[in-house]
Design an enzyme around this catalytic site. Structure first.
Site, PDB file in Angstrom:
ATOM      1  N   GLU A 169       9.133 -22.453 -21.545  1.00 60.31           N
ATOM      2  CA  GLU A 169       8.204 -21.484 -20.956  1.00 60.31           C
ATOM      3  C   GLU A 169       6.873 -22.121 -20.591  1.00 60.31           C
ATOM      4  OE1 GLU A 169       8.873 -17.850 -20.644  1.00 60.31           O
ATOM      5  OE2 GLU A 169      10.929 -18.561 -20.813  1.00 60.31           O
ATOM      6  N   HIS A 245       5.528 -15.021 -26.269  1.00 59.80           N
ATOM      7  CA  HIS A 245       5.035 -16.396 -26.086  1.00 59.80           C
ATOM      8  C   HIS A 245       3.998 -16.661 -27.169  1.00 59.80           C
ATOM      9  CE1 HIS A 245       5.837 -16.109 -21.484  1.00 59.80           C
ATOM     10  NE2 HIS A 245       6.757 -16.870 -22.028  1.00 59.80           N
ATOM     11  N   CYS A 366      -2.462 -15.937 -19.590  1.00 58.73           N
ATOM     12  CA  CYS A 366      -1.215 -16.069 -18.808  1.00 58.73           C
ATOM     13  C   CYS A 366      -1.517 -16.433 -17.370  1.00 58.73           C
ATOM     14  CB  CYS A 366      -0.460 -14.742 -18.768  1.00 58.73           C
ATOM     15  SG  CYS A 366      -0.001 -14.081 -20.341  1.00 58.73           S
TER      16      CYS A 366
HETATM   17  O1  SUG Z   1       7.424 -13.514 -18.600  1.00 56.40           O
HETATM   18  N1  SUG Z   1       6.084 -10.484 -17.447  1.00 56.40           N
HETATM   19  C1  SUG Z   1       5.875 -11.862 -17.820  1.00 56.40           C
HETATM   20  C2  SUG Z   1       4.539 -12.007 -18.491  1.00 56.40           C
HETATM   21  C3  SUG Z   1       4.205 -13.455 -18.728  1.00 56.40           C
HETATM   22  C4  SUG Z   1       2.985 -13.629 -19.536  1.00 56.40           C
HETATM   23  N2  SUG Z   1       2.705 -15.001 -19.690  1.00 56.40           N
HETATM   24  C5  SUG Z   1       2.240 -15.577 -20.801  1.00 56.40           C
HETATM   25  N3  SUG Z   1       2.200 -14.961 -21.954  1.00 56.40           N
HETATM   26  N4  SUG Z   1       1.875 -16.807 -20.732  1.00 56.40           N
HETATM   27  C6  SUG Z   1       7.009 -12.359 -18.726  1.00 56.40           C
HETATM   28  O2  SUG Z   1       7.475 -11.562 -19.566  1.00 56.40           O
HETATM   29  C7  SUG Z   1       7.244  -8.649 -16.326  1.00 56.40           C
HETATM   30  C8  SUG Z   1       7.725  -8.358 -14.943  1.00 56.40           C
HETATM   31  C9  SUG Z   1       8.200  -6.948 -14.788  1.00 56.40           C
HETATM   32  O3  SUG Z   1       8.638  -6.308 -15.728  1.00 56.40           O
HETATM   33  O4  SUG Z   1       8.152  -6.466 -13.633  1.00 56.40           O
HETATM   34  C10 SUG Z   1       7.046 -10.135 -16.594  1.00 56.40           C
HETATM   35  O5  SUG Z   1       7.774 -10.951 -16.059  1.00 56.40           O
END
Ligand code: SUG
Length: 443
Positions: A169, A245, A366
């Protein structure tokens, strides 16, 4: 330097990330892509105005018609979208996500002071725990190569093999501690499970996205030395509470790690190893540990207290950039008041409205990728992606011209949305001077 993801024109709430509480609970709400992009730009501008180096990471073409074609939908682009909408709406939603905005997941970066060949190393993250994210890395790799386009200073590695055993990730599970940014540091890799060693525990409810074996492979690719690496396992119990994460429960900068008491397994051992390895590199590790009595894991997940940006001001003091949701949580807000007045390493807190991204589980941390660069490396970054007052104004106008202010699931089948996205990105490649990073042809 921080590179923030520019939110793409299809930003929507698809409910695509099982294990990410915000993504699940806001599923199917109407989104506002224009507002999302502007909230992100406002944060970039504010950081630039405070004197931080700021860059922009371009969004991706969505819906990803090529991905839909690979799943068997055929015909013209419009027919592919219509068939997917009729027969498999979840696949169209997945192929329409603007999730590349969360650039902490784009790749893992090791600065040149840490690597064997003295170059800055990038490994694109395969993000293979979620289909909608697993389709990002080919374009991410092209965009990174266009931004850091200098083989003398920058080394680019393709994403790890696309299987769960190497689930990676990117920087969301990686932090670097150092005395000065240009000094050799200690890279801290946090994994959720081991793919090959069953002695490590694993969460029961939600997936652990990052494996130990993926982190080890990235460290090898980057040529990191054992003295400059610490591995730690994320506490499986917090993954099961929505900490998908590590950057949802810990953030580091310089010699400081700001983290929750329950973030890791074997916390004492982990902190001791960080302390020892950083000391060998001339630094003094400091843990700012938030006790569960003051802030629960649930508070952390709801407020995104730890998904903050921890930045060093010119005078050496540290500033924490938090989302608005921290101010709306009484316990978190009073903790922050106390933190900044208690003489801790963190002297200042600033609040940003990032609600559009937050509703998908993406906070300030993020949205950005940190890249520690020496002067010569900074000079080798593609100047087109470096934020300035002029670029800020241009991107705001670009967003006004191309973005919708409302998107719901049924809009994803609209062939005009794809045309709008391609037209916008075609113009963006000129603005950011990226060259041919997108696979599409504008007809
Ligand atoms: O991978 N959300 C992302 C959020 C990422 C956050 N990044 C960090 N913590 N670094 C994920 O879960 C949701 C998309 C949706 O539901 O439409 C999404 O992909």
């Amino acid at each position: 330097m921080n590179f923030d993801g520019l939110v793409g024109p299809t930003h929507n709430y698809g409910g695509l990330s099982y294990g990410n509480v915000a993504s699940q609970s806001n599923s199917q709400q109407g989104s506002n892509p224009k507002e999302a992009a502007k909230q992100g730009l406002a944060k970039m501008k504010a950081l630039m105005d405070m004197g931080f180096q700021q860059g922009v990471l371009a969004p991706q073409e969505r819906p990803d018609v090529a991905a839909l074609r690979s799943l068997g939908f055929a015909g013209t682009d419009a027919q592919v979208m219509a068939k997917a909408a009729k027969e498999a709406m979840p696949l169209l939603a997945a192929c329409s996500s603007a999730s590349s905005m969360w650039t902490a997941n784009s790749c893992t970066v090791s600065p040149s002071a840490d690597t064997a060949d003295g170059r800055v190393h990038f490994t694109a993250a395969n993000l293979n725990c979620k289909f909608h994210r697993s389709i990002e890395h080919p374009t991410t790799s092209r965009v990174l190569a266009a931004m850091f386009n200098n083989a003398e200073h920058f080394a680019h590695h393709a994403a790890l093999p696309a299987v769960g055993q190497f689930g990676d990730e990117g920087a969301a599970n990686h932090t670097r501690f150092c005395k000065g940014y240009g000094d050799a540091g200690v890279e801290f890799f946090v994994f959720g499970r081991s793919a090959f060693d069953s002695r490590y525990p694993a969460p029961q409810r939600y997936p652990a996205r990052q494996t130990l074996e993926a982190s080890q492979a990235v460290a090898r690719l980057h040529g990191l030395s054992e003295a400059g690496v610490v591995y730690a396992q994320q506490n499986p119990a917090v993954i099961d509470q929505g900490v998908f994460h590590n950057d949802v429960i810990a953030v580091g900068n310089g010699e400081v790690m700001f983290h929750h008491q329950d973030a890791f397994l074997h916390t004492e051992q982990v902190l001791a190893e960080l302390q020892e390895k950083l000391a060998a590199r001339g630094g003094q590790f400091q843990s700012v540990c938030v006790p569960r009595e003051q802030v629960t894991v649930e508070d952390a997940v709801k407020s995104y207290l730890f998904n903050s940006q921890l930045l060093t001001r010119a005078d050496g003091s540290m500033l924490l950039i938090v989302p608005e949701e921290c101010r709306n949580n009484g316990r978190v807000w009073s903790y922050l008041q106390q933190l900044t007045t208690s003489g801790s390493a963190i002297g200042e807190v600033q609040v940003f409205d990032l609600k559009q991204s937050m509703q998908n589980g993406g906070g300030p941390a993020c949205l950005r990728l940190r890249v520690a660069l020496k002067q010569a490396e900074l000079a080798a970054v593609n100047p087109g992606v470096v934020m300035s007052n002029a670029l800020y104004a241009t991107l705001n106008t670009w967003v006004d011209k191309h973005y919708r202010d409302r998107l719901v699931e049924t809009d994803l089948a609209d062939p005009q949305l794809l045309i709008e996205c391609r037209t916008a990105l075609d113009e963006l490649t000129q603005i950011l001077k990226l060259g041919a990073v997108y696979p599409f042809q504008l007809n």
